[in-house]
Design a protein around this motif. Structure first.
Motif, PDB file in Angstrom:
ATOM      1  N   HIS A 132      40.819  39.860  50.470  1.00  9.10           N
ATOM      2  CA  HIS A 132      41.809  39.514  49.449  1.00  9.10           C
ATOM      3  C   HIS A 132      42.195  40.792  48.714  1.00  9.10           C
ATOM      4  O   HIS A 132      41.409  41.734  48.632  1.00  9.10           O
ATOM      5  N   THR A 133      43.405  40.805  48.181  1.00  9.42           N
ATOM      6  CA  THR A 133      43.882  41.925  47.376  1.00  9.42           C
ATOM      7  C   THR A 133      44.228  41.432  45.980  1.00  9.42           C
ATOM      8  O   THR A 133      44.251  40.230  45.713  1.00  9.42           O
ATOM      9  N   GLY A 134      44.527  42.373  45.096  1.00  7.56           N
ATOM     10  CA  GLY A 134      44.958  41.996  43.767  1.00  7.56           C
ATOM     11  C   GLY A 134      45.539  43.167  43.016  1.00  7.56           C
ATOM     12  O   GLY A 134      45.126  44.314  43.215  1.00  7.56           O
ATOM     13  N   THR A 135      46.528  42.888  42.160  1.00  5.83           N
ATOM     14  CA  THR A 135      47.059  43.897  41.250  1.00  5.83           C
ATOM     15  C   THR A 135      47.222  43.275  39.874  1.00  5.83           C
ATOM     16  O   THR A 135      47.557  42.089  39.746  1.00  5.83           O
ATOM     17  N   ILE A 136      46.963  44.063  38.869  1.00  6.24           N
ATOM     18  CA  ILE A 136      47.091  43.648  37.477  1.00  6.24           C
ATOM     19  C   ILE A 136      47.251  44.944  36.687  1.00  6.24           C
ATOM     20  O   ILE A 136      46.875  46.014  37.194  1.00  6.24           O
ATOM     21  N   PRO A 137      47.832  44.932  35.490  1.00 12.15           N
ATOM     22  CA  PRO A 137      47.978  46.190  34.769  1.00 12.15           C
ATOM     23  C   PRO A 137      46.674  46.986  34.700  1.00 12.15           C
ATOM     24  O   PRO A 137      45.649  46.488  34.244  1.00 12.15           O
ATOM     25  N   GLY A 138      46.717  48.209  35.213  1.00 15.26           N
ATOM     26  CA  GLY A 138      45.560  49.086  35.193  1.00 15.26           C
ATOM     27  C   GLY A 138      44.735  49.091  36.464  1.00 15.26           C
ATOM     28  O   GLY A 138      43.906  49.999  36.634  1.00 15.26           O
ATOM     29  N   TYR A 139      44.959  48.146  37.369  1.00 14.73           N
ATOM     30  CA  TYR A 139      44.053  48.042  38.526  1.00 14.73           C
ATOM     31  C   TYR A 139      44.790  47.534  39.770  1.00 14.73           C
ATOM     32  O   TYR A 139      45.653  46.660  39.694  1.00 14.73           O
ATOM     33  N   THR A 140      44.382  48.088  40.912  1.00 16.57           N
ATOM     34  CA  THR A 140      44.787  47.585  42.220  1.00 16.57           C
ATOM     35  C   THR A 140      43.539  47.463  43.070  1.00 16.57           C
ATOM     36  O   THR A 140      42.737  48.411  43.138  1.00 16.57           O
ATOM     37  N   GLN A 141      43.368  46.320  43.724  1.00 20.55           N
ATOM     38  CA  GLN A 141      42.113  46.012  44.397  1.00 20.55           C
ATOM     39  C   GLN A 141      42.311  45.551  45.838  1.00 20.55           C
ATOM     40  O   GLN A 141      43.280  44.854  46.157  1.00 20.55           O
ATOM     41  N   LEU A 142      41.376  45.933  46.682  1.00 21.16           N
ATOM     42  CA  LEU A 142      41.214  45.367  48.022  1.00 21.16           C
ATOM     43  C   LEU A 142      39.731  45.168  48.244  1.00 21.16           C
ATOM     44  O   LEU A 142      38.925  46.081  47.996  1.00 21.16           O
ATOM     45  N   ALA A 143      39.350  43.974  48.694  1.00 24.44           N
ATOM     46  CA  ALA A 143      37.978  43.724  49.123  1.00 24.44           C
ATOM     47  C   ALA A 143      38.056  43.006  50.461  1.00 24.44           C
ATOM     48  O   ALA A 143      38.776  42.010  50.590  1.00 24.44           O
ATOM     49  N   ALA A 144      37.358  43.532  51.452  1.00 24.41           N
ATOM     50  CA  ALA A 144      37.458  42.976  52.797  1.00 24.41           C
ATOM     51  C   ALA A 144      36.133  43.129  53.528  1.00 24.41           C
ATOM     52  O   ALA A 144      35.280  43.939  53.143  1.00 24.41           O
ATOM     53  N   ALA A 145      35.976  42.340  54.580  1.00 23.14           N
ATOM     54  CA  ALA A 145      34.774  42.407  55.408  1.00 23.14           C
ATOM     55  C   ALA A 145      35.120  41.948  56.809  1.00 23.14           C
ATOM     56  O   ALA A 145      36.136  41.273  57.029  1.00 23.14           O
ATOM     57  N   THR A 146      34.279  42.310  57.745  1.00 21.72           N
ATOM     58  CA  THR A 146      34.437  41.792  59.089  1.00 21.72           C
ATOM     59  C   THR A 146      34.134  40.289  59.080  1.00 21.72           C
ATOM     60  O   THR A 146      33.435  39.795  58.189  1.00 21.72           O
TER      61      THR A 146
END
Length: 393
Positions: free
Chosen positions: A339-353
């Protein structure tokens, strides 16, 4: 070099716009616990480290970046830039941060675990579980909500919501009232007929979980996700402050002053759709279990991974397809779930096999979105480089 950080926020209007978009610094490589003492980074490590530095370096680049990559028991942390522009300290895997829309994966985990326990069904409708919501929405199912095929109007796009945020972004609101902003609006399309990423969906998911159990969503999150996985540094606050230490999040114009927006807004504005606070370490543990299917039964997992085409513009690597509160990213090197995410101040990606044995978290401390297309394209390239390293045999 950028100008010194600006302490006051320039305008609340600008912060509101950034919220709606959701829907030469220190750098280094930290050896993980399985890396032999004194072992030097190999050429691939140096290439990934350089890619992060080049992402942070340009005037429009983020102030800092941190990526945690785990293959089996081997954990490596790559970082560039700063976690705090005042002190100049680098990002750390124990820093708290807003995970943005990855919070939707947490609400998905709660709902799907309740499905496994027989408390909810994927075909349960809003009309059955939340009859007080508009009658026009009553045929929307839990499955539609989790896969963003509901057609619900997005409360973050409502002018009244945006006006309320502009007036007082730090005000704590009752998250149960967030859908009231769009309660007078019809569905945007027939449920199940198309995909549309929507912040209202996971608010409704959390409300369904509460209705099915009679317990607050925050309590369900702790019982069903945090405690089983030992997530001691993950929370769902309702106020604007972050636990210390935290990764400072910034907004800025290229070559302009940095604005620290880490605590500029209340997490209650997004609740189950974007309010979770965690650390790279905890986020990695969660995504290994969640994307790897460890939290769910075989039957529920099969339902979760029935993919449909997702958004063509996504702050993640490769091409994405949507499952139930989970995305499939097909890259040039193979497939990961996350899943990904963006919000003021942050951009995120977390993933797994898909087996959960290899995982990646990738964090920037500024918001990257389609409104910053060049930075988005560069970031996605670097994310894909890290996925390729994750999948390397």
């Amino acid at each position: 070099m950028r100008a010194a950080p600006a302490r006051p926020f320039r305008t609340r209007r600008r912060l509101t716009a950034a919220l709606v978009a959701a829907g030469a610094c220190a750098a280094g490589l930290i050896a993980g616990p399985a890396q032999a003492e004194g072992q030097r980074p190999d050429s691939r490590d140096r290439e990934l480290h350089k890619a992060l530095e080049e992402l942070v370096g340009p005037p429009d680049g983020p102030p800092g970046a941190i990526a945690l990559l785990q293959r089996g028991r081997d954990v490596k942390v790559y970082r560039a830039g700063v976690a705090d522009a005042d002190s100049g300290r680098p990002p750390r895997p124990g820093d708290h941060m807003r995970v943005a829309s990855i919070a939707k994966a947490y609400s998905g985990a709660v709902a799907l675990r309740l499905v496994d326990r027989g408390k909810l069904r994927l075909d349960d409708t809003i009309g059955k579980r939340l009859p007080h919501l508009p009658k026009a929405w009553h045929k929307v199912t839990l499955r539609h909500l989790l896969q963003h095929t509901s057609g619900l109007p997005d409360f973050t796009e409502d002018p009244d919501f945006q006006e309320a945020v502009a007036a007082d972004p730090r005000r704590e609101v009752d998250p149960h009232t967030l859908l009231d902003f769009v309660a007078d609006k019809p569905l945007l399309f027939k449920p199940g007929s198309r995909y549309r990423y929507d912040n209202s969906d996971n608010i409704a998911v959390a409300l369904m979980a509460e209705a099915a159990t009679g317990r607050p969503y925050e309590e369900l999150l702790r019982q069903l996700v945090h405690r089983p996985l030992g997530l001691r540094n993950t929370s769902l606050p309702r106020w604007h402050l972050l636990p210390r230490p935290y990764l400072h999040g910034y907004e800025f114009e290229p070559e302009g002053p940095l604005e620290d927006v880490s605590t500029a807004f209340s997490a209650s504005l997004f609740w189950a759709s974007g309010g979770v606070v965690s650390t790279p370490n905890d986020l990695n543990v969660f995504m290994r279990a969640y994307a790897g299917g460890r939290l769910l039964s075989k039957e529920t997992r099969e339902q979760q991974t029935k993919w449909i085409n997702g958004s063509s513009v996504n702050p993640g690597p490769g091409r994405n397809q949507a499952g139930l509160a989970l995305f499939k990213y097909t890259t040039r090197c193979g497939v990961v779930y996350g899943h990904t995410g963006t919000i003021p101040g942050y951009t995120q990606l977390a993933a797994a096999t898909p087996d959960g044995k290899r995982s990646l978290t990738f964090t920037l401390n500024t918001q990257v979105s389609p409104q910053t297309p060049e930075l988005l394209a560069r970031m996605r390239e670097v994310q894909e480089d890290f996925v390729c390293e994750l999948l390397r045999h």
